[in-house]
Design an enzyme around this catalytic site. Structure first.
Site, PDB file in Angstrom:
ATOM      1  N   LYS A  10       0.833  -1.214   0.000  1.00  0.00           N
ATOM      2  CA  LYS A  10       0.000   0.000   0.000  1.00  0.00           C
ATOM      3  C   LYS A  10       0.864   1.259   0.000  1.00  0.00           C
ATOM      4  O   LYS A  10       0.610   2.192  -0.751  1.00  0.00           O
ATOM      5  CB  LYS A  10      -0.933   0.036   1.225  1.00  0.00           C
ATOM      6  CG  LYS A  10      -1.945  -1.084   1.281  1.00  0.00           C
ATOM      7  CD  LYS A  10      -2.971  -0.841   2.371  1.00  0.00           C
ATOM      8  CE  LYS A  10      -2.384  -0.865   3.767  1.00  0.00           C
ATOM      9  NZ  LYS A  10      -2.012  -2.188   4.274  1.00  0.00           N
ATOM     10  N   ARG A  35     -10.295   1.172   9.462  1.00  0.00           N
ATOM     11  CA  ARG A  35      -9.747  -0.135   9.822  1.00  0.00           C
ATOM     12  C   ARG A  35     -10.762  -0.972  10.569  1.00  0.00           C
ATOM     13  O   ARG A  35     -10.511  -2.137  10.845  1.00  0.00           O
ATOM     14  CB  ARG A  35      -8.532   0.072  10.701  1.00  0.00           C
ATOM     15  CG  ARG A  35      -7.252  -0.568  10.144  1.00  0.00           C
ATOM     16  CD  ARG A  35      -6.173  -0.309  11.127  1.00  0.00           C
ATOM     17  NE  ARG A  35      -4.917  -0.897  10.885  1.00  0.00           N
ATOM     18  CZ  ARG A  35      -3.887  -0.289  10.292  1.00  0.00           C
ATOM     19  NH1 ARG A  35      -4.042   0.889   9.753  1.00  0.00           N
ATOM     20  NH2 ARG A  35      -2.729  -0.884  10.236  1.00  0.00           N
ATOM     21  N   ARG A  41      11.085  -5.263   5.029  1.00  0.00           N
ATOM     22  CA  ARG A  41      10.721  -3.851   4.846  1.00  0.00           C
ATOM     23  C   ARG A  41      11.591  -2.929   5.692  1.00  0.00           C
ATOM     24  O   ARG A  41      11.814  -3.182   6.880  1.00  0.00           O
ATOM     25  CB  ARG A  41       9.254  -3.658   5.236  1.00  0.00           C
ATOM     26  CG  ARG A  41       8.815  -2.221   5.258  1.00  0.00           C
ATOM     27  CD  ARG A  41       7.318  -2.097   5.203  1.00  0.00           C
ATOM     28  NE  ARG A  41       6.662  -2.424   6.454  1.00  0.00           N
ATOM     29  CZ  ARG A  41       5.340  -2.472   6.599  1.00  0.00           C
ATOM     30  NH1 ARG A  41       4.562  -2.249   5.559  1.00  0.00           N
ATOM     31  NH2 ARG A  41       4.810  -2.770   7.748  1.00  0.00           N
ATOM     32  N   ARG A 101      10.901  -0.741  11.065  1.00  0.00           N
ATOM     33  CA  ARG A 101       9.891  -0.232  11.994  1.00  0.00           C
ATOM     34  C   ARG A 101       9.890  -1.055  13.273  1.00  0.00           C
ATOM     35  O   ARG A 101      10.066  -2.273  13.230  1.00  0.00           O
ATOM     36  CB  ARG A 101       8.504  -0.315  11.338  1.00  0.00           C
ATOM     37  CG  ARG A 101       8.187   0.878  10.490  1.00  0.00           C
ATOM     38  CD  ARG A 101       6.945   0.702   9.657  1.00  0.00           C
ATOM     39  NE  ARG A 101       5.778   0.199  10.365  1.00  0.00           N
ATOM     40  CZ  ARG A 101       4.558   0.130   9.828  1.00  0.00           C
ATOM     41  NH1 ARG A 101       4.357   0.547   8.595  1.00  0.00           N
ATOM     42  NH2 ARG A 101       3.540  -0.358  10.511  1.00  0.00           N
ATOM     43  N   ARG A 143      -0.753  -8.350  14.115  1.00  0.00           N
ATOM     44  CA  ARG A 143      -1.418  -7.359  13.260  1.00  0.00           C
ATOM     45  C   ARG A 143      -2.148  -8.037  12.108  1.00  0.00           C
ATOM     46  O   ARG A 143      -3.223  -7.592  11.693  1.00  0.00           O
ATOM     47  CB  ARG A 143      -0.392  -6.345  12.736  1.00  0.00           C
ATOM     48  CG  ARG A 143      -0.066  -5.283  13.781  1.00  0.00           C
ATOM     49  CD  ARG A 143       1.323  -4.722  13.628  1.00  0.00           C
ATOM     50  NE  ARG A 143       1.538  -4.057  12.370  1.00  0.00           N
ATOM     51  CZ  ARG A 143       2.706  -4.057  11.717  1.00  0.00           C
ATOM     52  NH1 ARG A 143       3.750  -4.715  12.201  1.00  0.00           N
ATOM     53  NH2 ARG A 143       2.825  -3.423  10.595  1.00  0.00           N
TER      54      ARG A 143
HETATM   55  P1  AMP Z   1       0.082   1.057   9.583  1.00  0.00           P
HETATM   56  O1  AMP Z   1       1.270   1.893   9.245  1.00  0.00           O
HETATM   57  O2  AMP Z   1      -1.137   1.400   8.757  1.00  0.00           O
HETATM   58  O3  AMP Z   1       0.391  -0.432   9.581  1.00  0.00           O
HETATM   59  O4  AMP Z   1      -0.312   1.441  11.097  1.00  0.00           O
HETATM   60  C1  AMP Z   1       0.568   1.208  12.170  1.00  0.00           C
HETATM   61  C2  AMP Z   1      -0.222   1.088  13.465  1.00  0.00           C
HETATM   62  O5  AMP Z   1      -0.915   2.324  13.732  1.00  0.00           O
HETATM   63  C3  AMP Z   1      -1.311   0.033  13.465  1.00  0.00           C
HETATM   64  O6  AMP Z   1      -0.803  -1.273  13.753  1.00  0.00           O
HETATM   65  C4  AMP Z   1      -2.246   0.549  14.556  1.00  0.00           C
HETATM   66  O7  AMP Z   1      -1.713   0.297  15.847  1.00  0.00           O
HETATM   67  C5  AMP Z   1      -2.189   2.056  14.332  1.00  0.00           C
HETATM   68  N1  AMP Z   1      -3.234   2.510  13.395  1.00  0.00           N
HETATM   69  C6  AMP Z   1      -3.053   3.031  12.151  1.00  0.00           C
HETATM   70  N2  AMP Z   1      -4.228   3.339  11.584  1.00  0.00           N
HETATM   71  C7  AMP Z   1      -5.190   3.008  12.476  1.00  0.00           C
HETATM   72  C8  AMP Z   1      -6.612   3.068  12.463  1.00  0.00           C
HETATM   73  N3  AMP Z   1      -7.300   3.520  11.404  1.00  0.00           N
HETATM   74  N4  AMP Z   1      -7.272   2.620  13.567  1.00  0.00           N
HETATM   75  C9  AMP Z   1      -6.604   2.177  14.650  1.00  0.00           C
HETATM   76  N5  AMP Z   1      -5.265   2.075  14.729  1.00  0.00           N
HETATM   77  C10 AMP Z   1      -4.552   2.492  13.646  1.00  0.00           C
END
Ligand code: AMP
Length: 221
Positions: A17, A93, A130, A162, A173
């Site tokens: 993404k 989400r 990554r 990360r 996740r």
């Molecule tokens: P990502 O970079 O999209 O994988 O997001 C990293 C982390 O941020 C996720 O594992 C969640 O802990 C938090 N996070 C990001 N977007 C959301 C969302 N829309 N709702 C809840 N937690 C989020």
């Protein structure tokens, strides 16, 4: 056809993404709004939101719906998003977030929801390799050849792994994605705005398929 595009990109962590959003953002000149990036920026700045988000992110859990919905409501009010549109990455989400978004975007509805479909085994491989720029979020792939220090080609920031890309956190996740986020595919599919994209192809092939889907959706919308 109106200027800009309003879209949601979905897909498991590691589906590509981030990479595709950067390309879509440049191609259509629309802001890429990644809630993960917004939260990581808050962590770096050490704000109250950042302190809370740090714990939640490192535990592989989700930040509360109310907080996330407010963040997006404010972000979509900004001029660039109002005039050019947006690519939403990482939001919604949960079904509660999706319902709230339909309200927030009622005046200027989403053109298309793109689902980048990549099997679980492949995303685990991709996430393990990554690396990401701490400053601008550009994604890279680690190779056998070590680069230390690794400096971002786009902005000169540090390229790192990360904190939440550990095997336990990745697995947790991905489980959360299946239980909380996959039901959204059904929700978003209701009115025919969901388009499935095979995300296991090369980045160029995926991008070509995405632009066809986006152009078609803009024509219809
Ligand atoms: P990502 O970079 O999209 O994988 O997001 C990293 C982390 O941020 C996720 O594992 C969640 O802990 C938090 N996070 C990001 N977007 C959301 C969302 N829309 N709702 C809840 N937690 C989020």
């Amino acid at each position: 056809m109106t200027a800009g595009v309003r879209l949601i990109i979905m897909g498991r962590q590691g589906a590509g993404k981030g990479t595709q959003c950067q390309r879509i953002s440049r191609h259509y000149v629309v802001p890429h709004i990644s809630t993960g990036e917004i939260l990581r920026a808050a962590v770096r700045e050490g704000t109250e939101l950042g302190k809370m988000a740090k714990q939640v992110i490192e535990a592989g859990r989700l930040v509360g719906d109310d907080i996330m919905i407010e963040i997006i409501r404010e972000r979509l009010e900004q001029d660039d998003a109002r005039t050019r549109g947006y690519i939403l990455d990482g939001f919604p989400r949960t079904v509660a977030q999706a319902i709230a978004l339909d309200g927030i975007a009622a005046e200027r509805p989403i053109h298309v929801v793109l689902d980048l479909d990549v099997p679980r085994d492949l995303v685990i491989q991709r996430i393990s390799a990554r690396r990401v720029c701490r400053d601008c979020g550009t994604n890279y792939v680690a190779t056998a050849q070590k680069r230390d220090p690794w400096i971002c080609d786009s902005c000169g920031g540090d390229v790192v792994q990360r904190n939440d890309d550990t095997p336990e956190s990745i697995s947790q996740r991905l489980d959360l994605y299946e239980s909380q986020t996959s039901p959204l595919l059904k929700f978003n599919g209701q009115d025919g705005r969901l388009v499935e994209i095979d995300g296991s192809l090369s980045p160029d092939e995926v991008f070509a398929t995405l632009t066809v889907a986006i152009d078609q959706a803009r024509k219809n919308g």
